[in-house]
Design a protein around this motif. Structure first.
Motif, PDB file in Angstrom:
ATOM      1  N   ASN A 114       8.435  29.041  48.911  1.00 35.27           N
ATOM      2  CA  ASN A 114       9.288  30.146  49.606  1.00 35.27           C
ATOM      3  C   ASN A 114       9.745  31.021  48.912  1.00 35.27           C
ATOM      4  OD1 ASN A 114      11.021  28.099  48.382  1.00 35.27           O
ATOM      5  ND2 ASN A 114      12.701  28.412  50.037  1.00 35.27           N
ATOM      6  N   GLN A 115       9.518  30.931  47.424  1.00 36.07           N
ATOM      7  CA  GLN A 115       9.852  32.141  46.731  1.00 36.07           C
ATOM      8  C   GLN A 115       9.847  33.515  46.798  1.00 36.07           C
ATOM      9  OE1 GLN A 115      10.255  31.104  42.604  1.00 36.07           O
ATOM     10  NE2 GLN A 115       9.672  33.130  41.809  1.00 36.07           N
ATOM     11  N   PRO A 116       8.346  33.767  47.395  1.00 38.16           N
ATOM     12  CA  PRO A 116       8.283  35.239  47.743  1.00 38.16           C
ATOM     13  C   PRO A 116       9.094  35.622  48.946  1.00 38.16           C
ATOM     14  CG  PRO A 116       6.092  33.921  47.439  1.00 38.16           C
ATOM     15  CD  PRO A 116       7.369  33.112  47.535  1.00 38.16           C
TER      16      PRO A 116
ATOM     17  N   LYS B 109      11.751  38.954  48.475  1.00 36.81           N
ATOM     18  CA  LYS B 109      11.732  39.868  49.643  1.00 36.81           C
ATOM     19  C   LYS B 109      13.136  40.161  49.998  1.00 36.81           C
ATOM     20  CE  LYS B 109       8.904  41.367  53.198  1.00 36.81           C
ATOM     21  NZ  LYS B 109       8.020  41.503  54.375  1.00 36.81           N
ATOM     22  N   SER B 110      13.684  38.867  50.652  1.00 35.91           N
ATOM     23  CA  SER B 110      15.053  38.902  51.246  1.00 35.91           C
ATOM     24  C   SER B 110      16.185  39.664  50.463  1.00 35.91           C
ATOM     25  CB  SER B 110      15.372  37.424  51.720  1.00 35.91           C
ATOM     26  OG  SER B 110      14.650  37.255  52.775  1.00 35.91           O
ATOM     27  N   PHE B 111      16.222  39.224  49.127  1.00 34.56           N
ATOM     28  CA  PHE B 111      17.225  39.821  48.094  1.00 34.56           C
ATOM     29  C   PHE B 111      16.889  41.213  48.019  1.00 34.56           C
ATOM     30  CE2 PHE B 111      18.425  35.611  46.465  1.00 34.56           C
ATOM     31  CZ  PHE B 111      19.618  35.754  46.455  1.00 34.56           C
ATOM     32  N   ARG B 112      15.374  41.838  47.856  1.00 28.34           N
ATOM     33  CA  ARG B 112      15.152  42.909  47.633  1.00 28.34           C
ATOM     34  C   ARG B 112      15.542  43.784  48.964  1.00 28.34           C
ATOM     35  NH1 ARG B 112       9.891  41.918  44.226  1.00 28.34           N
ATOM     36  NH2 ARG B 112      10.851  41.562  42.036  1.00 28.34           N
ATOM     37  N   GLN B 113      15.236  43.368  50.107  1.00 26.90           N
ATOM     38  CA  GLN B 113      15.618  44.071  51.313  1.00 26.90           C
ATOM     39  C   GLN B 113      16.993  44.343  51.319  1.00 26.90           C
ATOM     40  OE1 GLN B 113      13.673  41.595  54.261  1.00 26.90           O
ATOM     41  NE2 GLN B 113      12.064  43.114  54.482  1.00 26.90           N
ATOM     42  N   LEU B 114      17.921  43.636  50.761  1.00 29.09           N
ATOM     43  CA  LEU B 114      19.268  43.680  50.854  1.00 29.09           C
ATOM     44  C   LEU B 114      20.030  44.568  49.565  1.00 29.09           C
ATOM     45  CD1 LEU B 114      20.327  40.290  51.874  1.00 29.09           C
ATOM     46  CD2 LEU B 114      20.712  42.133  53.306  1.00 29.09           C
ATOM     47  N   GLY B 115      18.953  45.258  48.857  1.00 33.96           N
ATOM     48  CA  GLY B 115      19.227  46.118  47.653  1.00 33.96           C
ATOM     49  C   GLY B 115      19.319  45.395  46.376  1.00 33.96           C
ATOM     50  N   TRP B 116      19.050  44.218  46.115  1.00 37.22           N
ATOM     51  CA  TRP B 116      19.009  43.318  45.039  1.00 37.22           C
ATOM     52  C   TRP B 116      17.745  43.739  44.115  1.00 37.22           C
ATOM     53  CZ3 TRP B 116      22.809  39.458  43.460  1.00 37.22           C
ATOM     54  CH2 TRP B 116      23.712  39.348  44.249  1.00 37.22           C
TER      55      TRP B 116
ATOM     56  N   ALA C  28      18.979  37.818  39.775  1.00 41.69           N
ATOM     57  CA  ALA C  28      18.995  38.859  40.649  1.00 41.69           C
ATOM     58  C   ALA C  28      20.364  39.720  40.364  1.00 41.69           C
ATOM     59  CB  ALA C  28      19.186  38.454  41.994  1.00 41.69           C
ATOM     60  N   SER C  29      20.427  40.820  40.474  1.00 45.94           N
ATOM     61  CA  SER C  29      21.342  41.705  40.349  1.00 45.94           C
ATOM     62  C   SER C  29      21.829  42.643  41.466  1.00 45.94           C
ATOM     63  CB  SER C  29      21.412  42.479  38.903  1.00 45.94           C
ATOM     64  OG  SER C  29      20.408  43.396  38.913  1.00 45.94           O
ATOM     65  N   LYS C  30      23.047  43.210  41.672  1.00 44.44           N
ATOM     66  CA  LYS C  30      23.104  44.123  42.697  1.00 44.44           C
ATOM     67  C   LYS C  30      24.575  44.949  42.235  1.00 44.44           C
ATOM     68  CE  LYS C  30      23.645  45.082  47.462  1.00 44.44           C
ATOM     69  NZ  LYS C  30      23.028  46.143  47.580  1.00 44.44           N
TER      70      LYS C  30
ATOM     71  N   VAL D  59      20.154  33.202  51.701  1.00 44.61           N
ATOM     72  CA  VAL D  59      20.233  34.633  50.790  1.00 44.61           C
ATOM     73  C   VAL D  59      21.377  35.565  51.496  1.00 44.61           C
ATOM     74  CG1 VAL D  59      18.858  36.807  50.312  1.00 44.61           C
ATOM     75  CG2 VAL D  59      17.837  34.612  50.066  1.00 44.61           C
ATOM     76  N   ALA D  60      21.228  35.692  53.026  1.00 46.11           N
ATOM     77  CA  ALA D  60      21.920  36.362  53.535  1.00 46.11           C
ATOM     78  C   ALA D  60      23.714  36.063  53.555  1.00 46.11           C
ATOM     79  CB  ALA D  60      21.692  36.557  55.043  1.00 46.11           C
TER      80      ALA D  60
END
Length: 104
Positions: free
Chosen positions: A10-12, A16-23, A40-42, A92-93
């Motif tokens: 489930n890593q991809p 993807k979920s983090f990146r969609q949230l701007g991370w 991960a950073s934001k 993630v959310a």
């Protein structure tokens, strides 16, 4: 001889979920020896730059299969920064919302 570290199935979708949230996400699962799977950073609206190391576990697997390995436990216990275990896109959310609420 050290075996190559393998990413969780489930890593991809987690990345993807983090990146969609701007991370911003960097893959680190190949480091091995207990090092977490991603960093991960934001950059938050407050100006704060939040960074976390994340161990990914597959939430579809039994709880026993999601347990940290001995190397992961040693690494986590020695780490003095933010550390999180994530096992689903829902997690993630939830984590994203917590970070924005607390630091945003």
């Amino acid at each position: 001889m050290r075996r190559a570290a393998k990413a969780d199935d489930n890593q991809p979708v987690i990345v993807k979920s983090f990146r969609q949230l701007g991370w911003t996400v960097a893959h680190t699962h190949m480091i091995g020896r207990g090092f977490p799977d991603i960093i991960a950073s934001k950059h938050l609206p407050s100006g704060y730059r939040f960074t976390v190391v994340i161990e990914i576990k597959d939430g579809e697997k039994a709880k026993s299969a999601q347990a940290l390995t001995p190397d992961e436990v040693v690494w986590k216990d020695a780490w003095q920064g933010e550390y999180k275990i994530i096992n689903s896109i829902e997690a993630v959310a939830e984590y994203h919302n917590w970070v924005v609420r607390e630091f945003g």
